[in-house]
Scaffold this motif. Structure first.
Motif, PDB file in Angstrom:
ATOM      1  N   LYS A   1       2.406   1.612  -3.408  1.00 62.55           N
ATOM      2  CA  LYS A   1       1.415   2.036  -4.390  1.00 62.55           C
ATOM      3  C   LYS A   1       1.173   3.531  -4.313  1.00 62.55           C
ATOM      4  CE  LYS A   1      -1.714   1.076  -7.577  1.00 62.55           C
ATOM      5  NZ  LYS A   1      -1.320   0.568  -8.909  1.00 62.55           N
ATOM      6  N   GLU A   2       1.097   4.078  -3.113  1.00 61.90           N
ATOM      7  CA  GLU A   2       0.890   5.517  -2.961  1.00 61.90           C
ATOM      8  C   GLU A   2       2.088   6.300  -3.504  1.00 61.90           C
ATOM      9  OE1 GLU A   2       0.167   6.237   1.129  1.00 61.90           O
ATOM     10  OE2 GLU A   2      -1.833   5.270   1.138  1.00 61.90           O
ATOM     11  N   THR A   3       3.274   5.839  -3.174  1.00 58.88           N
ATOM     12  CA  THR A   3       4.479   6.516  -3.675  1.00 58.88           C
ATOM     13  C   THR A   3       4.571   6.427  -5.196  1.00 58.88           C
ATOM     14  OG1 THR A   3       5.623   5.956  -1.612  1.00 58.88           O
ATOM     15  CG2 THR A   3       6.987   6.627  -3.483  1.00 58.88           C
TER      16      THR A   3
ATOM     17  N   GLY B   1       2.165   6.258  -7.286  1.00 56.34           N
ATOM     18  CA  GLY B   1       1.198   7.190  -7.864  1.00 56.34           C
ATOM     19  C   GLY B   1       1.747   8.617  -7.902  1.00 56.34           C
ATOM     20  N   LEU B   2       2.473   8.995  -6.855  1.00 52.25           N
ATOM     21  CA  LEU B   2       3.076  10.336  -6.831  1.00 52.25           C
ATOM     22  C   LEU B   2       4.148  10.481  -7.901  1.00 52.25           C
ATOM     23  CD1 LEU B   2       3.403  10.864  -2.955  1.00 52.25           C
ATOM     24  CD2 LEU B   2       1.710  11.892  -4.508  1.00 52.25           C
TER      25      LEU B   2
ATOM     26  N   CYS C   1       0.837  -1.215   0.000  1.00 50.65           N
ATOM     27  CA  CYS C   1       0.000   0.000   0.000  1.00 50.65           C
ATOM     28  C   CYS C   1       0.867   1.258   0.000  1.00 50.65           C
ATOM     29  CB  CYS C   1      -0.916  -0.010   1.214  1.00 50.65           C
ATOM     30  SG  CYS C   1      -2.199  -1.283   1.145  1.00 50.65           S
ATOM     31  N   THR C   2       1.914   1.253   0.815  1.00 54.29           N
ATOM     32  CA  THR C   2       2.815   2.415   0.838  1.00 54.29           C
ATOM     33  C   THR C   2       3.514   2.578  -0.508  1.00 54.29           C
ATOM     34  OG1 THR C   2       3.181   2.093   3.204  1.00 54.29           O
ATOM     35  CG2 THR C   2       4.773   3.455   2.012  1.00 54.29           C
TER      36      THR C   2
END
Length: 260
Positions: free
Chosen positions: A44-46, A48-49, A41-42
């Motif tokens: 995936k968020e990074t 996306g950025l 999850c972490t």
């Protein structure tokens, strides 16, 4: 960014991402975490950025070719890299032509001219054709107009670095501007105050009588006295009939004595 260049994937692009963000693993081919793992999850968020940052770097022309939904930063990076490599040869030719033809007169200022040359040199590095500092300085001089001929010769002789050459040109630009600002008023002043040269020119003012020059001889026909010539005295009138001080004199006749 230049519309003909999609972005700058490569060695010049990655270092700007690594130190502050430490996200190179999202674009260098490192395998992502397993979907069900704790750190996915972490990641995936990074990711996306990073993806949004790449989209913000690409110009609109190429953004339409690479943008996708449900993708990763690595996938978009590979697409951009392929576009970049496919256009590499053509792009290099275009950049070399622009670099060689750029002149100061085609730019808004000396600073703008130097900035464009440096940008073109950096873009040539990206397509595998690095520009040496000596070539950059040589092109800088070749694009200068004739009024920079003195400083151009000096730069060619000294072969300074890029930064030193720019400093020399900035000083020369200030000198040219000062000369232009101060030179024109002086030229106008000199033109308006210089007295006319009347030496050797005929005078329009007649002196004593109708003669043009005093002391120009004793008459038109030579040194004649009395009634032997046309002139007497110091007259030099062009007609040759001036006598005494420029006026015609009656001929003198000797009088005979009266008979007793």
């Amino acid at each position: 960014m230049d519309p003909a260049s999609p972005t700058r994937p490569g060695q010049n692009y990655l270092p700007s991402m690594q130190p502050p963000y430490k996200v190179s693993d999202h674009i260098d081919g490192t395998e992502p975490p397993v979907v069900d793992s704790e750190g996915y999850c972490t990641w995936k968020e990074t990711d996306g950025l990073v993806l949004q940052w790449i989209y913000g770097t690409v110009n609109d022309t190429f953004l339409k070719q690479v943008i996708e939904s449900n993708t990763t930063a690595r996938n978009i990076w590979v697409k951009l890299e392929n576009i970049f490599l496919n256009n590499k040869t053509t792009r290099a030719g275009q950049l070399n032509q622009q670099f060689s033809n750029l002149t100061l007169t085609a730019c808004t200022s000396l600073d703008n001219y130097c900035q464009k040359l440096k940008e073109l040199a950096n873009q040539l590095v990206d397509v595998g054709q690095p520009v040496l500092d000596s070539r950059l300085v040589t092109q800088l001089v070749q694009g200068l107009p004739p009024e920079y001929v003195v400083i151009s010769a000096l730069i060619n002789q000294l072969a300074p670095s890029w930064d030193d050459a720019r400093t020399m040109l900035n000083h020369e630009e200030m000198h040219i501007k000062n000369q232009t600002h101060q030179g024109n008023p002086n030229m106008v002043l000199a033109a308006t105050t210089e007295p006319p040269n009347n030496r050797g020119q005929p005078s329009t003012t007649q002196g004593r009588g109708s003669s043009q020059n005093r002391g120009g001889g004793r008459g038109y026909q030579g040194r004649n006295r009395g009634g032997r010539g046309y002139n007497r005295g110091r007259g030099n009138y062009s007609g040759g009939y001036s006598g005494g001080r420029g006026y015609p004199q009656p001929q003198q006749y000797q009088s005979w004595p009266n008979n007793p």
